[in-house]
Scaffold this motif. Sequence first.
Motif, PDB file in Angstrom:
ATOM      1  N   ARG A   1     -57.716  27.574  29.136  1.00 44.95           N
ATOM      2  CA  ARG A   1     -56.786  27.745  28.007  1.00 44.95           C
ATOM      3  C   ARG A   1     -55.373  27.358  28.429  1.00 44.95           C
ATOM      4  O   ARG A   1     -54.645  26.694  27.676  1.00 44.95           O
ATOM      5  CB  ARG A   1     -56.808  29.183  27.501  1.00 44.95           C
ATOM      6  CG  ARG A   1     -55.868  29.406  26.303  1.00 44.95           C
ATOM      7  CD  ARG A   1     -55.785  30.851  25.858  1.00 44.95           C
ATOM      8  NE  ARG A   1     -57.063  31.343  25.372  1.00 44.95           N
ATOM      9  CZ  ARG A   1     -57.820  32.235  26.005  1.00 44.95           C
ATOM     10  NH1 ARG A   1     -57.414  32.721  27.171  1.00 44.95           N
ATOM     11  NH2 ARG A   1     -58.951  32.629  25.495  1.00 44.95           N
ATOM     12  N   GLN A   2     -54.958  27.764  29.629  1.00 45.49           N
ATOM     13  CA  GLN A   2     -53.624  27.407  30.115  1.00 45.49           C
ATOM     14  C   GLN A   2     -53.482  25.896  30.258  1.00 45.49           C
ATOM     15  O   GLN A   2     -52.420  25.331  29.934  1.00 45.49           O
ATOM     16  CB  GLN A   2     -53.367  28.103  31.461  1.00 45.49           C
ATOM     17  CG  GLN A   2     -53.222  29.610  31.346  1.00 45.49           C
ATOM     18  CD  GLN A   2     -53.215  30.317  32.695  1.00 45.49           C
ATOM     19  OE1 GLN A   2     -53.654  29.773  33.698  1.00 45.49           O
ATOM     20  NE2 GLN A   2     -52.712  31.550  32.714  1.00 45.49           N
ATOM     21  N   GLN A   3     -54.529  25.229  30.733  1.00 45.58           N
ATOM     22  CA  GLN A   3     -54.496  23.769  30.827  1.00 45.58           C
ATOM     23  C   GLN A   3     -54.336  23.146  29.443  1.00 45.58           C
ATOM     24  O   GLN A   3     -53.582  22.185  29.254  1.00 45.58           O
ATOM     25  CB  GLN A   3     -55.785  23.255  31.482  1.00 45.58           C
ATOM     26  CG  GLN A   3     -55.914  23.602  32.954  1.00 45.58           C
ATOM     27  CD  GLN A   3     -57.292  23.262  33.510  1.00 45.58           C
ATOM     28  OE1 GLN A   3     -58.302  23.455  32.840  1.00 45.58           O
ATOM     29  NE2 GLN A   3     -57.329  22.740  34.723  1.00 45.58           N
ATOM     30  N   THR A   4     -55.052  23.701  28.473  1.00 42.40           N
ATOM     31  CA  THR A   4     -55.000  23.184  27.106  1.00 42.40           C
ATOM     32  C   THR A   4     -53.614  23.355  26.514  1.00 42.40           C
ATOM     33  O   THR A   4     -53.057  22.430  25.896  1.00 42.40           O
ATOM     34  CB  THR A   4     -56.037  23.915  26.232  1.00 42.40           C
ATOM     35  OG1 THR A   4     -57.337  23.749  26.808  1.00 42.40           O
ATOM     36  CG2 THR A   4     -56.044  23.369  24.815  1.00 42.40           C
TER      37      THR A   4
ATOM     38  N   ALA B   1     -54.912  15.249  47.373  1.00 46.85           N
ATOM     39  CA  ALA B   1     -54.397  15.152  48.739  1.00 46.85           C
ATOM     40  C   ALA B   1     -53.108  15.960  48.882  1.00 46.85           C
ATOM     41  O   ALA B   1     -52.912  16.671  49.884  1.00 46.85           O
ATOM     42  CB  ALA B   1     -54.148  13.688  49.097  1.00 46.85           C
ATOM     43  N   ARG B   2     -52.244  15.886  47.865  1.00 47.13           N
ATOM     44  CA  ARG B   2     -50.991  16.635  47.924  1.00 47.13           C
ATOM     45  C   ARG B   2     -51.252  18.138  47.910  1.00 47.13           C
ATOM     46  O   ARG B   2     -50.574  18.898  48.602  1.00 47.13           O
ATOM     47  CB  ARG B   2     -50.081  16.248  46.761  1.00 47.13           C
ATOM     48  CG  ARG B   2     -48.667  16.857  46.882  1.00 47.13           C
ATOM     49  CD  ARG B   2     -47.795  16.532  45.682  1.00 47.13           C
ATOM     50  NE  ARG B   2     -47.737  15.104  45.458  1.00 47.13           N
ATOM     51  CZ  ARG B   2     -48.174  14.506  44.350  1.00 47.13           C
ATOM     52  NH1 ARG B   2     -48.702  15.230  43.370  1.00 47.13           N
ATOM     53  NH2 ARG B   2     -48.084  13.211  44.204  1.00 47.13           N
ATOM     54  N   SER B   3     -52.257  18.560  47.135  1.00 49.26           N
ATOM     55  CA  SER B   3     -52.567  19.997  47.089  1.00 49.26           C
ATOM     56  C   SER B   3     -53.054  20.481  48.449  1.00 49.26           C
ATOM     57  O   SER B   3     -52.784  21.620  48.837  1.00 49.26           O
ATOM     58  CB  SER B   3     -53.614  20.281  46.010  1.00 49.26           C
ATOM     59  OG  SER B   3     -54.920  19.927  46.417  1.00 49.26           O
ATOM     60  N   ILE B   4     -53.765  19.629  49.180  1.00 48.05           N
ATOM     61  CA  ILE B   4     -54.217  19.997  50.522  1.00 48.05           C
ATOM     62  C   ILE B   4     -53.028  20.072  51.478  1.00 48.05           C
ATOM     63  O   ILE B   4     -52.881  21.040  52.242  1.00 48.05           O
ATOM     64  CB  ILE B   4     -55.262  18.986  51.037  1.00 48.05           C
ATOM     65  CG1 ILE B   4     -56.529  19.048  50.178  1.00 48.05           C
ATOM     66  CG2 ILE B   4     -55.589  19.256  52.502  1.00 48.05           C
ATOM     67  CD1 ILE B   4     -57.555  17.989  50.520  1.00 48.05           C
TER      68      ILE B   4
ATOM     69  N   PRO C   1     -48.333  21.884  38.046  1.00 47.37           N
ATOM     70  CA  PRO C   1     -47.633  20.690  37.546  1.00 47.37           C
ATOM     71  C   PRO C   1     -48.324  19.392  37.937  1.00 47.37           C
ATOM     72  O   PRO C   1     -48.483  18.486  37.109  1.00 47.37           O
ATOM     73  CB  PRO C   1     -46.245  20.816  38.188  1.00 47.37           C
ATOM     74  CG  PRO C   1     -46.050  22.287  38.351  1.00 47.37           C
ATOM     75  CD  PRO C   1     -47.410  22.830  38.702  1.00 47.37           C
ATOM     76  N   GLY C   2     -48.761  19.307  39.196  1.00 43.07           N
ATOM     77  CA  GLY C   2     -49.448  18.092  39.628  1.00 43.07           C
ATOM     78  C   GLY C   2     -50.775  17.899  38.922  1.00 43.07           C
ATOM     79  O   GLY C   2     -51.124  16.786  38.507  1.00 43.07           O
ATOM     80  N   GLY C   3     -51.527  18.986  38.795  1.00 41.78           N
ATOM     81  CA  GLY C   3     -52.811  18.896  38.107  1.00 41.78           C
ATOM     82  C   GLY C   3     -52.651  18.493  36.660  1.00 41.78           C
ATOM     83  O   GLY C   3     -53.435  17.691  36.123  1.00 41.78           O
ATOM     84  N   MET C   4     -51.633  19.017  35.996  1.00 47.57           N
ATOM     85  CA  MET C   4     -51.407  18.674  34.595  1.00 47.57           C
ATOM     86  C   MET C   4     -50.835  17.263  34.447  1.00 47.57           C
ATOM     87  O   MET C   4     -51.119  16.575  33.463  1.00 47.57           O
ATOM     88  CB  MET C   4     -50.494  19.705  33.946  1.00 47.57           C
ATOM     89  CG  MET C   4     -51.127  21.088  33.808  1.00 47.57           C
ATOM     90  SD  MET C   4     -52.809  21.071  33.101  1.00 47.57           S
ATOM     91  CE  MET C   4     -52.563  20.171  31.564  1.00 47.57           C
TER      92      MET C   4
END
Length: 341
Positions: A94-97, A189-192, A323-326
């Motif tokens: 839901r937050q992603q949406t 990669a950035r999240s890692i 933020p990166g994922g979105m």
Amino acid sequence: MSDHLPANHPPVAKPKIGVLLLNLGTPEATDYWSVRRYLKEFLSDPRVIETPRLLWWLILNVIILSFRPQKSGHAYAQIWDKEKNESPLRVITRQQTESLARRMGGEDNVVVDFAMRYGNPSTQERLEALQQAGCQKILLMPLYPQYSATTTATANDKAFEVLGKMRWQPAVRTAPAYFDDPKYVETLARSIEEGVAKLDFVPDLVVTSYHGMPVEYLERGDPYHCQCLKTTRLVREHLGWDKDRLMVTFQSRFGRAKWLEPYTDVTLAALPGRGIKKIAILAPAFSADCIETLEEIAMQGRETFMHAGGEQFAYIPCLNDSPGGMDMIESMVRRELSGWL
């Protein structure tokens, strides 16, 4: 448009474009009957379980649904969002949406929603809502980086089943898997990098744990295994890491059949004996944290590793609504809507 309609014509909504994020699903609560209803729908899907139907019906209804709901309910209870009284998967999806809707706010004819393949909000409910809102074009966006018949295909199957019953059917696009999309690889990669940088120890190894599947599905032509391996390889190359610093395992095996190897739980139990006592682990097959990541990996996985002699264990969260994922999801959605916007 209304000026040109005949008198007494039913209202016609302004034409819009729908974006429907699709994820797996969740029980409504952690009690026996709620979990049982969810498991029955999930495990009755022939895309998920390819065992002959009559045999599987007996196994599912006589054995599995008699005992597994208690075990799964206990696991869900460990990670349940008590404030919202929902599973993390639904909360995060839901937050992603909502985040994507804000990002698409400049397009006043775009409606963003989400649905679950199993459970609620159902694919039927949300597709019908989009159609009734005037969406004459709909993008189906399965939130599975790697394609599998057990995930992407069955999500699309359900959507087309609903569409098959509509008299006024919208035009539909299905977004492809994004396992090797440069934006996804860069974001993962950035999240890692950021996840490891936050730790108070240096991992001897970083493990990418993917949801498993029976080897038989791979042999029948499912590309999932190859796409998982490619995702980790591309991420490792992007990071510039050596091959022995980032490995692939597969979790969540079920039943007695041989599943994709190496198994995550077996690997975690063996690593300390090989001198690898500090690890970080993530689950790149999931777009949102859920029971398989928060309970199976972050809790059970930690216990397995530490009990075997591990010293440091860290779980790196899914991309979720970061933020990166979105940024990544928005980029893919805008690309797939090309020519419609």
